[in-house]
Write an enzyme that holds these catalytic residues in place. Structure first.
Site, PDB file in Angstrom:
ATOM      1  N   HIS A  19       0.839  -1.207   0.000  1.00  0.00           N
ATOM      2  CA  HIS A  19       0.000   0.000   0.000  1.00  0.00           C
ATOM      3  C   HIS A  19       0.876   1.260   0.000  1.00  0.00           C
ATOM      4  O   HIS A  19       0.611   2.203  -0.739  1.00  0.00           O
ATOM      5  CB  HIS A  19      -0.882   0.062   1.258  1.00  0.00           C
ATOM      6  CG  HIS A  19      -1.890  -1.043   1.384  1.00  0.00           C
ATOM      7  ND1 HIS A  19      -2.030  -1.797   2.527  1.00  0.00           N
ATOM      8  CD2 HIS A  19      -2.822  -1.511   0.524  1.00  0.00           C
ATOM      9  CE1 HIS A  19      -3.011  -2.667   2.374  1.00  0.00           C
ATOM     10  NE2 HIS A  19      -3.510  -2.527   1.160  1.00  0.00           N
ATOM     11  N   LYS A  43     -16.321  -8.902  10.498  1.00  0.00           N
ATOM     12  CA  LYS A  43     -16.064  -9.427  11.844  1.00  0.00           C
ATOM     13  C   LYS A  43     -14.668 -10.013  11.958  1.00  0.00           C
ATOM     14  O   LYS A  43     -14.157 -10.222  13.043  1.00  0.00           O
ATOM     15  CB  LYS A  43     -17.126 -10.474  12.182  1.00  0.00           C
ATOM     16  CG  LYS A  43     -18.488  -9.863  12.391  1.00  0.00           C
ATOM     17  CD  LYS A  43     -19.431 -10.819  13.120  1.00  0.00           C
ATOM     18  CE  LYS A  43     -20.835 -10.267  13.138  1.00  0.00           C
ATOM     19  NZ  LYS A  43     -21.763 -11.045  12.296  1.00  0.00           N
ATOM     20  N   ARG A  92      -1.706  -6.571  -8.410  1.00  0.00           N
ATOM     21  CA  ARG A  92      -0.595  -7.487  -8.123  1.00  0.00           C
ATOM     22  C   ARG A  92      -0.380  -8.513  -9.224  1.00  0.00           C
ATOM     23  O   ARG A  92       0.661  -9.095  -9.321  1.00  0.00           O
ATOM     24  CB  ARG A  92      -0.829  -8.203  -6.788  1.00  0.00           C
ATOM     25  CG  ARG A  92      -0.347  -7.407  -5.616  1.00  0.00           C
ATOM     26  CD  ARG A  92      -0.996  -7.822  -4.344  1.00  0.00           C
ATOM     27  NE  ARG A  92      -2.407  -7.447  -4.362  1.00  0.00           N
ATOM     28  CZ  ARG A  92      -3.175  -7.422  -3.290  1.00  0.00           C
ATOM     29  NH1 ARG A  92      -2.695  -7.770  -2.130  1.00  0.00           N
ATOM     30  NH2 ARG A  92      -4.428  -7.053  -3.377  1.00  0.00           N
TER      31      ARG A  92
HETATM   32  P1  ADP Z   1      -9.309  -4.715  -0.491  1.00  0.00           P
HETATM   33  O1  ADP Z   1     -10.108  -4.827   0.755  1.00  0.00           O
HETATM   34  O2  ADP Z   1     -10.046  -4.106  -1.648  1.00  0.00           O
HETATM   35  O3  ADP Z   1      -8.549  -5.950  -0.857  1.00  0.00           O
HETATM   36  P2  ADP Z   1      -6.834  -3.730   0.344  1.00  0.00           P
HETATM   37  O4  ADP Z   1      -6.685  -2.910   1.577  1.00  0.00           O
HETATM   38  O5  ADP Z   1      -6.327  -5.104   0.395  1.00  0.00           O
HETATM   39  O6  ADP Z   1      -8.295  -3.616  -0.144  1.00  0.00           O
HETATM   40  O7  ADP Z   1      -6.092  -3.006  -0.850  1.00  0.00           O
HETATM   41  C1  ADP Z   1      -6.447  -1.739  -1.330  1.00  0.00           C
HETATM   42  C2  ADP Z   1      -5.799  -1.555  -2.689  1.00  0.00           C
HETATM   43  O8  ADP Z   1      -4.402  -1.734  -2.583  1.00  0.00           O
HETATM   44  C3  ADP Z   1      -6.258  -2.536  -3.763  1.00  0.00           C
HETATM   45  O9  ADP Z   1      -6.289  -1.843  -4.998  1.00  0.00           O
HETATM   46  C4  ADP Z   1      -5.174  -3.567  -3.784  1.00  0.00           C
HETATM   47  O10 ADP Z   1      -5.065  -4.178  -5.052  1.00  0.00           O
HETATM   48  C5  ADP Z   1      -3.965  -2.689  -3.521  1.00  0.00           C
HETATM   49  N1  ADP Z   1      -2.864  -3.463  -2.966  1.00  0.00           N
HETATM   50  C6  ADP Z   1      -2.853  -4.206  -1.861  1.00  0.00           C
HETATM   51  N2  ADP Z   1      -1.641  -4.794  -1.668  1.00  0.00           N
HETATM   52  C7  ADP Z   1      -0.862  -4.404  -2.710  1.00  0.00           C
HETATM   53  C8  ADP Z   1       0.480  -4.677  -3.127  1.00  0.00           C
HETATM   54  N3  ADP Z   1       1.261  -5.502  -2.437  1.00  0.00           N
HETATM   55  N4  ADP Z   1       0.936  -4.098  -4.264  1.00  0.00           N
HETATM   56  C9  ADP Z   1       0.119  -3.297  -4.973  1.00  0.00           C
HETATM   57  N5  ADP Z   1      -1.150  -3.008  -4.663  1.00  0.00           N
HETATM   58  C10 ADP Z   1      -1.645  -3.547  -3.542  1.00  0.00           C
END
Ligand code: ADP
Length: 160
Positions: A19, A43, A92
């Site tokens: 992120h 939950k 990813r």
């Molecule tokens: P969600 O609940 O939609 O999965 P996340 O918090 O996991 O949300 O992720 C939010 C965004 O960050 C999404 O677009 C996800 O693809 C992106 N994301 C998460 N981890 C990575 C990573 N390692 N590299 C690139 N993008 C990521």
């Protein structure tokens, strides 16, 4: 010229280096990045919404162009309300593609003016996900290379 603002939605449970990388790169393209935490009832969440928001704020404390908000309901509606230029999402690989393609198409249908911008993950973050971090940390594995130091501290406090 009007400021550009990326709306970066997700659960961020917790914030990972994947992120962080997308946010930092988003700042090269947009004037501001709004990290938007979805307030959906889950939950199985490890951290509360407040804890997740605080972690993102603390990690980006030195970067005034990053803001954190919490939203409920339709993502496109929340993005419209804050005047976002585009939705920012990370990809990813093929596993993300299917879902992201569906979401972007649906969001385009709901609000055609709102673009979705995708950034490919950097190769070192290819396998990093919040879920994996929670699982590995929960089993006592070392997730130090995968999350910011503040998140690591929070995980260590949370887990036995
Ligand atoms: P969600 O609940 O939609 O999965 P996340 O918090 O996991 O949300 O992720 C939010 C965004 O960050 C999404 O677009 C996800 O693809 C992106 N994301 C998460 N981890 C990575 C990573 N390692 N590299 C690139 N993008 C990521």
């Amino acid at each position: 010229m009007r400021e550009t603002c990326a709306f970066y939605p997700g659960s961020f449970d917790p914030l990972t280096n994947g992120h962080v990388n997308i946010i930092q790169r988003g700042l090269r393209v947009f004037d501001r990045v709004l990290v938007a935490l979805a307030n959906n009832v889950n939950k199985n969440a490890m951290f509360t919404l407040q804890e997740r928001a605080d972690l993102v704020r603390e990690v980006f404390a030195g970067e005034s162009r990053v803001e954190v908000i919490v939203f409920e309901g339709l993502m496109v509606e929340a993005a419209r309300k804050v005047g976002a230029t585009a939705v920012l999402r990370g990809l990813r690989g093929v596993a993300d593609f299917e879902y992201e393609f569906q979401m972007a198409t649906m969001n385009n249908l709901l609000q055609p003016q709102l673009e979705t911008v995708f950034m490919m993950t950097e190769k070192s973050h290819f396998f990093v996900s919040s879920q994996l971090v929670r699982e590995v940390a929960g089993l006592g594995g070392d997730v130090e290379p995968l999350v910011p130091a503040l998140v690591l501290q929070a995980l260590r406090k949370r887990l036995p």
